[in-house]
Scaffold this active site. Structure first.
Site, PDB file in Angstrom:
ATOM      1  N   CYS A 138      13.594  17.386   8.004  1.00 12.96           N
ATOM      2  CA  CYS A 138      13.527  16.379   6.936  1.00 12.96           C
ATOM      3  C   CYS A 138      14.552  16.615   5.826  1.00 12.96           C
ATOM      4  O   CYS A 138      15.038  15.653   5.215  1.00 12.96           O
ATOM      5  CB  CYS A 138      12.119  16.292   6.362  1.00 12.96           C
ATOM      6  SG  CYS A 138      11.509  17.823   5.617  1.00 12.96           S
ATOM      7  N   LYS A 215      -1.384  20.785   8.376  1.00 17.76           N
ATOM      8  CA  LYS A 215      -0.559  20.315   7.258  1.00 17.76           C
ATOM      9  C   LYS A 215      -0.899  18.854   6.972  1.00 17.76           C
ATOM     10  O   LYS A 215      -0.755  17.991   7.828  1.00 17.76           O
ATOM     11  CB  LYS A 215       0.928  20.455   7.608  1.00 17.76           C
ATOM     12  CG  LYS A 215       1.869  19.994   6.500  1.00 17.76           C
ATOM     13  CD  LYS A 215       3.320  20.176   6.929  1.00 17.76           C
ATOM     14  CE  LYS A 215       4.285  19.680   5.875  1.00 17.76           C
ATOM     15  NZ  LYS A 215       5.693  19.845   6.291  1.00 17.76           N
ATOM     16  N   ARG A 225       9.688  17.715  -2.849  1.00 16.41           N
ATOM     17  CA  ARG A 225      10.611  16.721  -2.310  1.00 16.41           C
ATOM     18  C   ARG A 225      11.753  16.447  -3.272  1.00 16.41           C
ATOM     19  O   ARG A 225      12.873  16.165  -2.848  1.00 16.41           O
ATOM     20  CB  ARG A 225       9.832  15.449  -1.953  1.00 16.41           C
ATOM     21  CG  ARG A 225       8.927  15.690  -0.741  1.00 16.41           C
ATOM     22  CD  ARG A 225       8.050  14.519  -0.393  1.00 16.41           C
ATOM     23  NE  ARG A 225       7.204  14.853   0.761  1.00 16.41           N
ATOM     24  CZ  ARG A 225       6.219  14.104   1.201  1.00 16.41           C
ATOM     25  NH1 ARG A 225       5.937  12.956   0.603  1.00 16.41           N
ATOM     26  NH2 ARG A 225       5.514  14.477   2.245  1.00 16.41           N
ATOM     27  N   ARG A 237       4.876  10.039   5.603  1.00 13.11           N
ATOM     28  CA  ARG A 237       4.725  10.897   6.778  1.00 13.11           C
ATOM     29  C   ARG A 237       3.302  10.879   7.320  1.00 13.11           C
ATOM     30  O   ARG A 237       2.887  11.781   8.042  1.00 13.11           O
ATOM     31  CB  ARG A 237       5.165  12.326   6.423  1.00 13.11           C
ATOM     32  CG  ARG A 237       6.636  12.390   6.008  1.00 13.11           C
ATOM     33  CD  ARG A 237       7.134  13.822   5.861  1.00 13.11           C
ATOM     34  NE  ARG A 237       8.552  13.812   5.535  1.00 13.11           N
ATOM     35  CZ  ARG A 237       9.077  14.273   4.395  1.00 13.11           C
ATOM     36  NH1 ARG A 237       8.284  14.791   3.463  1.00 13.11           N
ATOM     37  NH2 ARG A 237      10.378  14.222   4.172  1.00 13.11           N
ATOM     38  N   LYS A 269      -1.793  23.855   4.715  1.00 11.03           N
ATOM     39  CA  LYS A 269      -0.973  23.347   3.625  1.00 11.03           C
ATOM     40  C   LYS A 269      -1.395  21.912   3.309  1.00 11.03           C
ATOM     41  O   LYS A 269      -1.498  21.096   4.225  1.00 11.03           O
ATOM     42  CB  LYS A 269       0.513  23.384   4.028  1.00 11.03           C
ATOM     43  CG  LYS A 269       1.465  22.842   2.982  1.00 11.03           C
ATOM     44  CD  LYS A 269       2.900  22.819   3.486  1.00 11.03           C
ATOM     45  CE  LYS A 269       3.840  22.278   2.411  1.00 11.03           C
ATOM     46  NZ  LYS A 269       5.236  22.205   2.866  1.00 11.03           N
ATOM     47  N   SER A 295       3.998  23.046  -4.189  1.00  9.62           N
ATOM     48  CA  SER A 295       4.743  22.751  -5.425  1.00  9.62           C
ATOM     49  C   SER A 295       3.923  22.015  -6.465  1.00  9.62           C
ATOM     50  O   SER A 295       4.024  22.289  -7.661  1.00  9.62           O
ATOM     51  CB  SER A 295       5.995  21.941  -5.084  1.00  9.62           C
ATOM     52  OG  SER A 295       5.656  20.706  -4.459  1.00  9.62           O
ATOM     53  N   TYR A 334       5.085  29.883  -5.208  1.00 10.03           N
ATOM     54  CA  TYR A 334       6.207  29.939  -6.142  1.00 10.03           C
ATOM     55  C   TYR A 334       5.910  30.883  -7.301  1.00 10.03           C
ATOM     56  O   TYR A 334       6.810  31.244  -8.054  1.00 10.03           O
ATOM     57  CB  TYR A 334       6.522  28.534  -6.654  1.00 10.03           C
ATOM     58  CG  TYR A 334       6.854  27.568  -5.537  1.00 10.03           C
ATOM     59  CD1 TYR A 334       8.139  27.495  -5.011  1.00 10.03           C
ATOM     60  CD2 TYR A 334       5.866  26.766  -4.967  1.00 10.03           C
ATOM     61  CE1 TYR A 334       8.438  26.636  -3.958  1.00 10.03           C
ATOM     62  CE2 TYR A 334       6.152  25.906  -3.915  1.00 10.03           C
ATOM     63  CZ  TYR A 334       7.436  25.843  -3.417  1.00 10.03           C
ATOM     64  OH  TYR A 334       7.727  25.010  -2.369  1.00 10.03           O
TER      65      TYR A 334
END
Length: 348
Positions: A138, A215, A225, A237, A269, A295, A334
């Protein structure tokens, strides 16, 4: 020295009324040492996986939706990996951001693609790091979907079986560049089997496959993204990622299929909205299980902390502990470097 306060009026009578309590859980929570003595859940830097965005430019770039996260140049990524290792974070996962994109995502499997170049460079400087390559298309396609397109029922969608060939080719290219683990995230039917077979045929039977087995099509991916430049140019998606309301049976089916096809690790996820799914997969599978603290989850904590609404350190460590308590063996986050630093401070 302990100072006793004078009893409040009626306090003695209250104590007498409670004298028959035989179980007092607060006894074992009275001090930090007592609480630490019998904790069932542990959290360490070695259980954290640090996700990194790598691009082909010469300078690191800030990401407006993810404070503290950068798009790294290859040189910048080498330095950041060194920082991670120094803090005890031994594993990173790389997401590539190419300059050129096309309808087949050819830079995903190019020998001089950004992930391949970054992998070779990082491993040359830090051979001790465990490097995971995100195996998807992607970020590399000009339409932002996870494979070549075809038309079904008058609508454009990803050509599943054509995507398998390109994903397998990508995984082999990443393994050849030195990736320790490949992590297919496209949610194509049969992707684990196709990649496992291709790796074995190319002489990489020793390279594990970390499957994004469970996912979901999630709103929590928004900041990623923007960071990776992978927003679909049309649609979404939902035809290949999982329905958030799909329930446990779909999650168990996906995990079973990937296990049967040769996955070495399973992943759930996003993480926080699916702690229950993590627990269900943990109870059903003997494979190592990874949770992805995505994120959007990161951005919410950062925004709330910046506004003074949350204690960032306490909230992050509590969140990561929740993943471990739910059954995750490792966590992609993160927050990894900050969390590792805070964990180290707690032991000093």
């Amino acid at each position: 020295m302990t100072t006793s306060l004078p009893p409040l009026p009626g306090q003695a009578a209250l104590r007498t009324a409670c004298a028959d309590l035989t179980e007092r859980p607060r006894r074992t929570r009275r001090t930090p040492a007592l609480r630490a003595l019998t904790r069932e859940v542990s959290l360490s830097a070695a259980q954290l996986i640090y996700p990194m965005f790598v691009h082909e430019g010469e300078e690191n770039q800030t990401i407006s939706t993810m404070p503290g996260v950068l798009r790294y140049s290859v040189a910048g990524a080498v330095g950041r990996v060194g920082e991670a290792l120094a803090l005890g974070v031994k594993t990173v996962v790389l997401f590539g951001i190419p300059t050129d994109k096309d309808d087949l995502g050819t830079q995903a499997y190019a020998d001089q693609g950004i992930i391949q170049v970054a992998t070779r460079t990082i491993k040359a400087e830090h051979p001790e790091v465990t490097l995971i390559a995100d195996t998807c298309l992607c970020e590399y396609t000009d339409h932002g979907h996870c494979g070549p397109l075809c038309e079904i029922g008058g609508e454009l969608t990803v050509d599943n079986d054509a995507a398998l060939k390109l994903l397998a080719r990508t995984a082999v290219s990443q393994a050849r560049a030195g990736a320790d683990i490949v992590a297919p995230s496209a949610m194509m039917d049969g992707q684990i089997g196709a990649i496992r077979s291709a790796l074995d045929a190319a002489g990489f039977a020793h390279v594990p496959v970390m499957s994004y087995a469970v996912k979901y099509a999630s709103g929590y991916y928004g900041p990623f993204r923007e960071a990776a430049g992978s927003t679909p140019s049309f649609g979404d998606r939902g035809s290949y990622q999982m329905d958030p309301a799909g329930g446990y049976r779909e999650a168990l089916r996906e995990a079973r299929l990937d296990t049967e096809q040769g996955a070495d690790y399973l992943m759930v996820k996003p993480g926080l909205p699916y702690l229950d799914v993590i627990r269900v997969i943990r109870d059903a599978s003997l494979l190592p299980l990874v949770a992805y603290n995505v994120s959007g989850e990161y951005a919410m904590v950062k925004a709330a902390a910046a506004a003074g609404m949350l204690d960032e350190r306490r909230t992050v460590l509590e969140t990561l502990t929740a993943f471990r308590r739910a059954g995750a063996d490792a966590i992609i986050t993160y927050h990894a470097l900050d969390a590792a630093r805070w964990l180290r401070e707690e032991t000093e």
